[in-house]
Design a protein around this motif. Sequence first.
Motif, mmCIF file in Angstrom:
data_model
loop_
_atom_site.group_PDB
_atom_site.id
_atom_site.type_symbol
_atom_site.label_atom_id
_atom_site.label_comp_id
_atom_site.label_asym_id
_atom_site.label_seq_id
_atom_site.Cartn_x
_atom_site.Cartn_y
_atom_site.Cartn_z
ATOM 1 N N GLY A 151 29.688 -40.810 -33.868
ATOM 2 C CA GLY A 151 28.263 -41.147 -33.907
ATOM 3 C C GLY A 151 27.741 -40.991 -35.314
ATOM 4 O O GLY A 151 28.362 -40.333 -36.155
ATOM 5 N N GLY A 153 24.264 -39.953 -37.371
ATOM 6 C CA GLY A 153 22.902 -39.427 -37.281
ATOM 7 C C GLY A 153 22.298 -39.353 -38.658
ATOM 8 O O GLY A 153 22.877 -39.824 -39.632
ATOM 9 N N GLU A 154 21.140 -38.759 -38.722
ATOM 10 C CA GLU A 154 20.434 -38.627 -39.985
ATOM 11 C C GLU A 154 21.224 -37.810 -40.993
ATOM 12 O O GLU A 154 21.215 -38.085 -42.175
ATOM 13 N N GLY A 156 24.405 -37.505 -41.250
ATOM 14 C CA GLY A 156 25.731 -38.028 -41.560
ATOM 15 C C GLY A 156 26.517 -38.396 -40.320
ATOM 16 O O GLY A 156 25.973 -38.528 -39.234
ATOM 17 N N VAL A 218 32.524 -29.016 -32.331
ATOM 18 C CA VAL A 218 31.851 -28.829 -31.041
ATOM 19 C C VAL A 218 32.595 -29.611 -29.965
ATOM 20 O O VAL A 218 33.377 -30.513 -30.266
ATOM 21 N N GLU A 219 32.313 -29.261 -28.727
ATOM 22 C CA GLU A 219 32.975 -29.972 -27.634
ATOM 23 C C GLU A 219 32.623 -31.460 -27.717
ATOM 24 O O GLU A 219 31.517 -31.830 -28.122
ATOM 25 N N PHE A 220 33.580 -32.280 -27.360
ATOM 26 C CA PHE A 220 33.368 -33.730 -27.366
ATOM 27 C C PHE A 220 32.869 -34.155 -25.987
ATOM 28 O O PHE A 220 33.480 -33.834 -24.975
ATOM 29 N N LEU A 221 31.725 -34.839 -25.978
ATOM 30 C CA LEU A 221 31.178 -35.281 -24.697
ATOM 31 C C LEU A 221 31.426 -36.774 -24.529
ATOM 32 O O LEU A 221 30.863 -37.601 -25.256
ATOM 33 N N ASP A 225 25.714 -40.260 -26.112
ATOM 34 C CA ASP A 225 24.321 -39.818 -25.986
ATOM 35 C C ASP A 225 23.579 -40.624 -24.928
ATOM 36 O O ASP A 225 23.962 -41.741 -24.585
ATOM 37 N N ASP A 266 13.414 -31.510 -31.949
ATOM 38 C CA ASP A 266 13.923 -32.883 -32.098
ATOM 39 C C ASP A 266 14.502 -33.362 -30.769
ATOM 40 O O ASP A 266 15.583 -33.955 -30.744
ATOM 41 N N LYS A 268 15.136 -35.724 -28.041
ATOM 42 C CA LYS A 268 15.077 -37.175 -27.865
ATOM 43 C C LYS A 268 16.355 -37.581 -27.155
ATOM 44 O O LYS A 268 17.314 -36.793 -27.071
ATOM 45 N N ASN A 271 19.726 -37.062 -28.691
ATOM 46 C CA ASN A 271 20.220 -35.685 -28.815
ATOM 47 C C ASN A 271 20.562 -35.063 -27.466
ATOM 48 O O ASN A 271 20.823 -33.872 -27.385
ATOM 49 N N MET A 488 11.754 -40.830 -40.375
ATOM 50 C CA MET A 488 12.239 -39.483 -40.054
ATOM 51 C C MET A 488 12.581 -38.725 -41.324
ATOM 52 O O MET A 488 12.233 -37.568 -41.478
ATOM 53 N N ARG A 492 10.993 -35.210 -42.276
ATOM 54 C CA ARG A 492 11.810 -34.054 -41.974
ATOM 55 C C ARG A 492 11.659 -32.922 -42.956
ATOM 56 O O ARG A 492 11.571 -33.120 -44.148
HETATM 57 N N1 LIG Z 1 29.697 -33.585 -29.271
HETATM 58 C C1 LIG Z 1 29.505 -34.880 -29.249
HETATM 59 N N2 LIG Z 1 30.137 -35.652 -28.341
HETATM 60 C C2 LIG Z 1 29.942 -36.987 -28.308
HETATM 61 N N3 LIG Z 1 29.106 -37.639 -29.147
HETATM 62 C C3 LIG Z 1 28.445 -36.925 -30.069
HETATM 63 C C4 LIG Z 1 28.603 -35.510 -30.165
HETATM 64 N N4 LIG Z 1 27.829 -35.056 -31.155
HETATM 65 C C5 LIG Z 1 27.195 -36.123 -31.646
HETATM 66 N N5 LIG Z 1 27.552 -37.256 -31.023
HETATM 67 C C6 LIG Z 1 27.079 -38.622 -31.309
HETATM 68 O O1 LIG Z 1 26.676 -38.667 -32.669
HETATM 69 C C7 LIG Z 1 25.277 -38.948 -32.786
HETATM 70 C C8 LIG Z 1 24.681 -38.176 -33.945
HETATM 71 O O2 LIG Z 1 24.901 -36.791 -33.732
HETATM 72 P P1 LIG Z 1 23.853 -35.685 -34.176
HETATM 73 O O3 LIG Z 1 22.567 -35.964 -33.470
HETATM 74 O O4 LIG Z 1 24.422 -34.354 -33.984
HETATM 75 O O5 LIG Z 1 23.749 -36.003 -35.698
HETATM 76 P P2 LIG Z 1 22.522 -35.849 -36.651
HETATM 77 O O6 LIG Z 1 22.965 -36.333 -37.983
HETATM 78 O O7 LIG Z 1 22.001 -34.480 -36.591
HETATM 79 O O8 LIG Z 1 21.521 -36.877 -35.973
HETATM 80 P P3 LIG Z 1 19.945 -36.960 -35.911
HETATM 81 O O9 LIG Z 1 19.384 -35.906 -36.764
HETATM 82 O O10 LIG Z 1 19.665 -38.345 -36.366
HETATM 83 O O11 LIG Z 1 19.602 -36.783 -34.453
HETATM 84 C C9 LIG Z 1 24.683 -38.584 -31.424
HETATM 85 O O12 LIG Z 1 23.507 -39.310 -31.150
HETATM 86 C C10 LIG Z 1 25.833 -38.937 -30.489
HETATM 87 O O13 LIG Z 1 25.825 -40.317 -30.210
#
Ligand SMILES: Nc1ncnc2c1ncn2[C@@H]1O[C@H](COP(=O)(O)OP(=O)(O)OP(=O)(O)O)[C@@H](O)[C@H]1O
Length: 526
Positions: A151, A153-154, A156, A218-221, A225, A266, A268, A271, A488, A492
């Motif tokens: 995934g 996110g913001e 990285g 972290v555990e992989f889900l 999301d 945060d 949403k 998350n 964002m 932030r």
């Molecule tokens: N443990 C996980 N298992 C499966 N997918 C994940 C996991 N962690 C993150 N992801 C995927 O990666 C995306 C981004 O993760 P995360 O929200 O932790 O990053 P971030 O950079 O903090 O994002 P943001 O601040 O934009 O919400 C999630 O929306 C999800 O799709």
Amino acid sequence: MMFEYEEDEDPMELQKQEELTHHSTDHSGSPQENPFRFSYDTGKRAASMFVTPSSEDLIAYGTKHLLDSPTAVQRSLVLNATTSLNIDCDLSSDEDLSPTTQRKICFCASQNPIETQEQGLRPAKSTLTVSFPYHQHQITEDYTISAEIIGIGESGKVMACYKKDSGEKFALKVLRDSVKARREVELHWLTNAHENVVSILDIYENTFDNVKCLLMVVEFLEGGDLLSQFESQDSIPYTEKKVGEIIRQIGNAVMYLHDMNIAHRDIKLENILCSGTGDNCIYKLGDYGFAKRPERNVLMESPCCTPFYAPPEVLGRERYDKSCDMWSLGVAMYILLCGYPPFYSMKGVALSPGMRSRIANGYYAFPHEEWDCVSKDTKDDIRCLLRTNPSDRLTIHELMATPLVTGEPIIPGKQVTTAIAIPGAEESDMEGGVFEGFIAEEEEIPEINEITDTVGEILTVPKSVRFLRDGVKAPRLHSIQEEVGRAMEIMRMGHDQVYVKNPTSSCNNLFARRRAIHLSIPRVHC
Ligand SMILES: Nc1ncnc2c1ncn2[C@@H]1O[C@H](COP(=O)(O)OP(=O)(O)OP(=O)(O)O)[C@@H](O)[C@H]1O
């Protein structure tokens, strides 16, 4: 400039700490290869530096749950950790700590956990050093980092990694070490024992190209999301039963955080992570990037949240507290029940003046097409979550007691909800910032363009009400992600750059109007 904001940390202090963090060298003393940039070959095992923490450093929060029944994962994290990062946390007052919270506070990662436990739940010192355990040897000794991106996110990419001894798949989040990153890891670690919070397996502090990073395994889900899951089935609204189940699980996690006086800030759909796609899915709260534990009785100020989910007090730079999570839960519930957010820009930008004003005034609607089949009770819950005054909002404990969450039978929706225009609202160009207001009332539907308010005045229904009433969908949530992302970044906490559009090349209606008024702004051909 779209926003101005103040940080709730002392910026000088923050900068000092950031400098210290960035300039500190790797304890192993040797420059290390960046496994995320070059090869993933582990090479020779680097000698780990085992830092012996002082007894204070070893005091950490955890949960009673963790001590009672540590999972293999948590046990491994506690036992394998070689050192701790420290963050000061004021616990001088008992006032806000509920008995539940106090029970949850314990000491783990101690050299002598049993002894520490026997000392009781609360230490004698008023200021504790809170720690999370982490490894200092290279992550590549234990995990194979895959090029697969799970995934984005913001902060990285989230990458896949595989435990070398078991071959099990995990998710890896890499954070450049900073005060904010440590707070994210710290608060996540404090709460990660909860079954509805993404579990942390291991934390590493590694240095790549002279940049110190925190790596969180972290555990992989597998289900990804919730937003992606929701959109993959065309954002077709979920049933109240399903939404109730999601809110029950995520609400449990939020209650756990709030009882520890931690605000996630945060919440949403992106998350909320899902264990799978079926009916028995377990939903887990992740991404503590903006989580914060305010000092006792001190409200938070730093902007956070995603515009769609941001409550008025966050946008208005007022002080706010954990109740901002309740607003975000209300927004999440709303989206899941109808497929579009309650507040959005009519032009599909992240946060227009009109959208900001509608959030500030709590103006939104329950358009018939999607909402007539939703029960009045559930709509009332959303109304109570989307109250503009934070202190009027449902608390997490109140939300958890609603029939939607407890699963008590709810009377199916059939009453007609009508949007009534607020006096003074007028139809206008949205980006220019004239705002529609409407409140939901249980009434007969009047003619589309004329609605009588409670004092009998005939009001014109603004364009946006028709927009919603006509069942026109808001822009697809992902399609405006870039703009949302930029907004964002600006909002932030800890972000020190503000995106300013280039006045010589940018072209939009707002600029055009301003150019027309202020001749000093260079004109461009739009
Ligand atoms: N443990 C996980 N298992 C499966 N997918 C994940 C996991 N962690 C993150 N992801 C995927 O990666 C995306 C981004 O993760 P995360 O929200 O932790 O990053 P971030 O950079 O903090 O994002 P943001 O601040 O934009 O919400 C999630 O929306 C999800 O799709």
